[in-house]
Design an enzyme around this catalytic site. Structure first.
Site, PDB file in Angstrom:
ATOM      1  N   HIS A 188     -18.457   2.884  -1.802  1.00 29.10           N
ATOM      2  CA  HIS A 188     -18.340   4.124  -2.585  1.00 29.10           C
ATOM      3  C   HIS A 188     -18.166   3.777  -4.051  1.00 29.10           C
ATOM      4  O   HIS A 188     -17.237   3.060  -4.416  1.00 29.10           O
ATOM      5  CB  HIS A 188     -17.145   4.960  -2.095  1.00 29.10           C
ATOM      6  CG  HIS A 188     -17.460   5.780  -0.891  1.00 29.10           C
ATOM      7  ND1 HIS A 188     -16.859   6.985  -0.643  1.00 29.10           N
ATOM      8  CD2 HIS A 188     -18.333   5.580   0.120  1.00 29.10           C
ATOM      9  CE1 HIS A 188     -17.345   7.511   0.480  1.00 29.10           C
ATOM     10  NE2 HIS A 188     -18.242   6.662   0.966  1.00 29.10           N
ATOM     11  N   LYS A 198      -3.439   3.187  -1.473  1.00 36.21           N
ATOM     12  CA  LYS A 198      -2.932   1.859  -1.851  1.00 36.21           C
ATOM     13  C   LYS A 198      -2.204   1.121  -0.737  1.00 36.21           C
ATOM     14  O   LYS A 198      -2.033  -0.092  -0.805  1.00 36.21           O
ATOM     15  CB  LYS A 198      -1.975   2.015  -3.037  1.00 36.21           C
ATOM     16  CG  LYS A 198      -2.641   2.427  -4.316  1.00 36.21           C
ATOM     17  CD  LYS A 198      -3.622   1.379  -4.803  1.00 36.21           C
ATOM     18  CE  LYS A 198      -4.540   1.924  -5.882  1.00 36.21           C
ATOM     19  NZ  LYS A 198      -5.774   1.126  -5.994  1.00 36.21           N
ATOM     20  N   TYR A 221      -7.661   3.129  -9.306  1.00 33.35           N
ATOM     21  CA  TYR A 221      -8.153   3.396  -7.948  1.00 33.35           C
ATOM     22  C   TYR A 221      -8.841   2.160  -7.360  1.00 33.35           C
ATOM     23  O   TYR A 221      -8.607   1.816  -6.200  1.00 33.35           O
ATOM     24  CB  TYR A 221      -9.122   4.577  -7.958  1.00 33.35           C
ATOM     25  CG  TYR A 221      -9.392   5.170  -6.588  1.00 33.35           C
ATOM     26  CD1 TYR A 221     -10.488   4.743  -5.826  1.00 33.35           C
ATOM     27  CD2 TYR A 221      -8.553   6.136  -6.044  1.00 33.35           C
ATOM     28  CE1 TYR A 221     -10.734   5.274  -4.577  1.00 33.35           C
ATOM     29  CE2 TYR A 221      -8.794   6.682  -4.779  1.00 33.35           C
ATOM     30  CZ  TYR A 221      -9.888   6.246  -4.062  1.00 33.35           C
ATOM     31  OH  TYR A 221     -10.123   6.764  -2.797  1.00 33.35           O
TER      32      TYR A 221
HETATM   33  P1  FAS Z   1       2.392  -1.088  10.003  1.00 34.70           P
HETATM   34  O1  FAS Z   1       3.484  -0.054  10.034  1.00 34.70           O
HETATM   35  O2  FAS Z   1       0.973  -0.659  10.088  1.00 34.70           O
HETATM   36  O3  FAS Z   1       2.612  -2.141  11.201  1.00 34.70           O
HETATM   37  C1  FAS Z   1       3.912  -2.591  11.533  1.00 34.70           C
HETATM   38  C2  FAS Z   1       3.873  -3.041  12.985  1.00 34.70           C
HETATM   39  O4  FAS Z   1       5.166  -3.558  13.317  1.00 34.70           O
HETATM   40  C3  FAS Z   1       3.578  -1.897  13.939  1.00 34.70           C
HETATM   41  O5  FAS Z   1       2.567  -2.260  14.844  1.00 34.70           O
HETATM   42  C4  FAS Z   1       4.916  -1.672  14.641  1.00 34.70           C
HETATM   43  O6  FAS Z   1       4.768  -1.247  15.982  1.00 34.70           O
HETATM   44  C5  FAS Z   1       5.541  -3.053  14.573  1.00 34.70           C
HETATM   45  N1  FAS Z   1       7.008  -3.033  14.648  1.00 34.70           N
HETATM   46  C6  FAS Z   1       7.853  -2.143  14.093  1.00 34.70           C
HETATM   47  N2  FAS Z   1       9.138  -2.470  14.406  1.00 34.70           N
HETATM   48  C7  FAS Z   1       9.078  -3.586  15.172  1.00 34.70           C
HETATM   49  C8  FAS Z   1      10.046  -4.400  15.805  1.00 34.70           C
HETATM   50  N3  FAS Z   1      11.348  -4.127  15.710  1.00 34.70           N
HETATM   51  N4  FAS Z   1       9.634  -5.474  16.522  1.00 34.70           N
HETATM   52  C9  FAS Z   1       8.312  -5.775  16.614  1.00 34.70           C
HETATM   53  N5  FAS Z   1       7.320  -5.044  16.035  1.00 34.70           N
HETATM   54  C10 FAS Z   1       7.723  -3.965  15.329  1.00 34.70           C
HETATM   55  N6  FAS Z   1      -2.418   3.858   3.690  1.00 34.70           N
HETATM   56  C11 FAS Z   1      -3.547   4.137   3.015  1.00 34.70           C
HETATM   57  O7  FAS Z   1      -3.985   3.324   2.196  1.00 34.70           O
HETATM   58  N7  FAS Z   1      -4.204   5.348   3.241  1.00 34.70           N
HETATM   59  C12 FAS Z   1      -3.732   6.267   4.160  1.00 34.70           C
HETATM   60  O8  FAS Z   1      -4.320   7.328   4.343  1.00 34.70           O
HETATM   61  C13 FAS Z   1      -2.564   5.990   4.889  1.00 34.70           C
HETATM   62  N8  FAS Z   1      -2.087   6.874   5.827  1.00 34.70           N
HETATM   63  C14 FAS Z   1      -0.907   6.564   6.508  1.00 34.70           C
HETATM   64  C15 FAS Z   1      -0.365   7.432   7.481  1.00 34.70           C
HETATM   65  C16 FAS Z   1       0.828   7.124   8.149  1.00 34.70           C
HETATM   66  C17 FAS Z   1       1.411   8.080   9.193  1.00 34.70           C
HETATM   67  C18 FAS Z   1       1.512   5.931   7.848  1.00 34.70           C
HETATM   68  C19 FAS Z   1       2.831   5.595   8.541  1.00 34.70           C
HETATM   69  C20 FAS Z   1       0.985   5.057   6.902  1.00 34.70           C
HETATM   70  C21 FAS Z   1      -0.239   5.360   6.232  1.00 34.70           C
HETATM   71  N9  FAS Z   1      -0.804   4.498   5.292  1.00 34.70           N
HETATM   72  C22 FAS Z   1      -1.932   4.765   4.609  1.00 34.70           C
HETATM   73  C23 FAS Z   1      -0.197   3.252   5.017  1.00 34.70           C
HETATM   74  C24 FAS Z   1      -0.603   2.315   6.111  1.00 34.70           C
HETATM   75  O9  FAS Z   1      -2.008   2.213   6.146  1.00 34.70           O
HETATM   76  C25 FAS Z   1       0.105   1.040   5.833  1.00 34.70           C
HETATM   77  O10 FAS Z   1      -0.030   0.651   4.477  1.00 34.70           O
HETATM   78  C26 FAS Z   1      -0.345  -0.058   6.722  1.00 34.70           C
HETATM   79  O11 FAS Z   1      -0.248   0.390   8.059  1.00 34.70           O
HETATM   80  C27 FAS Z   1       0.549  -1.267   6.439  1.00 34.70           C
HETATM   81  O12 FAS Z   1       0.392  -2.144   7.457  1.00 34.70           O
HETATM   82  P2  FAS Z   1       1.635  -2.991   7.996  1.00 34.70           P
HETATM   83  O13 FAS Z   1       2.381  -3.540   6.835  1.00 34.70           O
HETATM   84  O14 FAS Z   1       1.074  -3.918   9.007  1.00 34.70           O
HETATM   85  O15 FAS Z   1       2.628  -1.949   8.677  1.00 34.70           O
HETATM   86  C1  PHB Z   2      -8.409   8.215   4.525  1.00 37.85           C
HETATM   87  O1  PHB Z   2      -7.613   8.203   5.487  1.00 37.85           O
HETATM   88  O2  PHB Z   2      -9.642   8.205   4.672  1.00 37.85           O
HETATM   89  C2  PHB Z   2      -7.848   8.238   3.114  1.00 37.85           C
HETATM   90  C3  PHB Z   2      -6.496   8.482   2.936  1.00 37.85           C
HETATM   91  C4  PHB Z   2      -5.980   8.515   1.648  1.00 37.85           C
HETATM   92  C5  PHB Z   2      -6.842   8.312   0.561  1.00 37.85           C
HETATM   93  C6  PHB Z   2      -8.181   8.066   0.753  1.00 37.85           C
HETATM   94  C7  PHB Z   2      -8.702   8.040   2.044  1.00 37.85           C
HETATM   95  O3  PHB Z   2      -6.346   8.352  -0.707  1.00 37.85           O
END
Ligand code: FAS
Ligand code: PHB
Length: 397
Positions: free
Chosen positions: A72, A297, A385
């Site tokens: 994109h 991010k 961005y």
């Molecule tokens: P994660 O939270 O993905 O992974 C952590 C892992 O550790 C999980 O699998 C969990 O089960 C495990 N864990 C937790 N406690 C534990 C324990 N005690 N023992 C063992 N394992 C354990 N980012 C974007 O850029 N765009 C988005 O649109 C976006 N939407 C999101 C929506 C939601 C609901 C959430 C919560 C986050 C979102 N994020 C988004 C951010 C997300 O993408 C994170 O940045 C990304 O998952 C980070 O990855 P990890 O650091 O691996 O953490």
């Molecule tokens: C997506 O989930 O596609 C997503 C979420 C947040 C953004 C952009 C894309 O800012």
């Protein structure tokens, strides 16, 4: 069991770290509290910065990403019923973003790990970390009615915001900064063609909306909703009707609706914990910081934390030098705070804040009007961005 690095968490951070260490010949074990299917079932990020793409390539998991990801070069800002394109490539000397869902990134990393034969313990209960302030860090967990122990040289805390690693650090050794936003994002995933070939970020008097995608046949949409809302209070039809109300007439007309295949509400917060290293424990990704997803991010910050951490651990084991480990936290935090600032700013610009009155909407529209008519203003958005270069964390500036 003994290994060189025990990684807590098999989300993108833990899996990517495991892959980078494995390619450098460093033994590692991942301990994950959920099942692999559960981890894959969480629908989250959708946009990768070039730096994250480069780290995934270095980890050897870029093949499907390049085949199926959608480059994109811009996105639309929609406000006062009209759309204005932010020309990412034109404003940043050709840099762009790649639309490729976190679920697919995780799937690619899981496949690579399984193929490499490395040990991943899923459905590990009561994971606890010990001795990370001394020379004998270790992790214990329960599985099949047994309590098991993994001794290691380092513990990587990749267990997300609600994980055990950051929570195990004494309060006197850590400083936490947090801002919780007074609304959430209701996300819907549908097997329908995206409303537009690029993303549309919407500032509407009714609230923020985002039109994103996972492919040319799978769309991802978000609506700002009150924190009091629940997923059950939103039928698919109610979602589509509200999304149409926040879109411009052309997009509202073009929108193809269909049954949701996933629907969830995510709270929004800005959060940073400092430092990110505590003796032999090092935090990465959401375990150390959270951004509101407006700036796309979260996953990208996780990828650069992991790249810095892998380089530091490789230097330790190969060169017996701890320069990288000693500088890990500072290097990450320089980058993290820049992304936190942009994510907060973009969230503040695009959302309706309860109780701030109509004048706040007029201020936001005036700022957006300035930004899209000023090359400097538009470049501000574009530069943040597409993300910072990888060596940003190393620069003294
Ligand atoms: P994660 O939270 O993905 O992974 C952590 C892992 O550790 C999980 O699998 C969990 O089960 C495990 N864990 C937790 N406690 C534990 C324990 N005690 N023992 C063992 N394992 C354990 N980012 C974007 O850029 N765009 C988005 O649109 C976006 N939407 C999101 C929506 C939601 C609901 C959430 C919560 C986050 C979102 N994020 C988004 C951010 C997300 O993408 C994170 O940045 C990304 O998952 C980070 O990855 P990890 O650091 O691996 O953490
Ligand atoms: C997506 O989930 O596609 C997503 C979420 C947040 C953004 C952009 C894309 O800012």
């Amino acid at each position: 069991m003994r290994t060189q690095v025990v990684i807590v968490g098999a989300g993108p951070s833990g899996l990517l770290l495991g892959q980078l260490l494995h390619k450098a010949g460093i033994d590692n074990v991942i301990v994950e509290r959920q099942s692999a299917d559960y981890v894959l079932g969480r629908i989250r990020a959708g946009v990768l910065e070039q730096v994250a793409v480069d780290v995934l390539d270095e980890a050897g998991v870029g093949q499907r990403m390049h085949a199926e990801g959608l480059p994109h070069e811009g996105f639309d800002l929609l406000f006062k019923g009209a759309r204005h394109r932010i020309d990412l490539a034109g404003l940043t000397g050709g840099r762009k973003a790649l639309v490729y869902g976190q679920t697919e990134v995780t799937r690619d990393l899981m496949a690579a790990r399984a193929a490499s034969g490395q040990t991943t313990v899923y459905e590990a209960a009561h994971v606890a970390i010990h001795g990370f302030d001394g020379a004998h860090p270790h992790v214990t967990y329960e599985k099949n009615g047994q309590t098991l122990r993994i001794d290691a040289d380092f513990i990587a805390g990749c267990d997300g915001f609600h994980g055990v690693c950051r929570a195990s650090v004494p309060g006197s050794a850590i400083t936490e900064y947090e801002k919780v936003y007074p609304f959430g994002w209701l996300g819907l995933l549908s097997d329908t063609p995206p409303v537009h070939e690029e993303l549309i970020y919407v500032n509407s008097p009714r609230g923020f909306a985002l039109c994103s995608m996972r492919s040319r046949t799978r769309s991802r949409y978000y609506l700002q909703v009150p924190l009091s809302d629940t997923v059950d209070s939103w039928s698919d039809q109610a979602f589509w009707d509200e999304l149409r109300r926040r879109l411009d007439p052309a997009a509202a007309e073009t929108l193809v609706t269909g049954p949701s295949i996933e629907k969830s509400i995510a709270p929004l917060r800005s959060f940073v914990s400092e430092p990110m290293r505590f003796g032999r424990l090092l935090l990465a990704g959401d375990a150390a910081h959270i951004v509101p997803p407006t700036g796309a991010k979260g996953l990208n910050l996780a990828a650069t934390d992991v790249k810095y951490l892998a380089d530091a651990l490789i230097e330790h084991f190969r060169e017996r030098s701890d320069t990288g480990i000693d500088g890990y936290s500072e290097r990450c935090l320089k980058r993290i705070w820049r992304a936190e600032r942009f994510s907060w700013w973009f969230t503040s610009l695009m959302h309706r804040f309860p109780g701030e009155g109509e004048i706040a909407q007029k201020f936001q529209e005036a700022e957006l009007d300035y930004l899209i008519h000023s090359e400097a203003g538009a470049r501000t958005i574009a530069e943040n961005y597409v993300g910072l270069p990888l060596d940003f964390g190393l620069r003294r500036a």
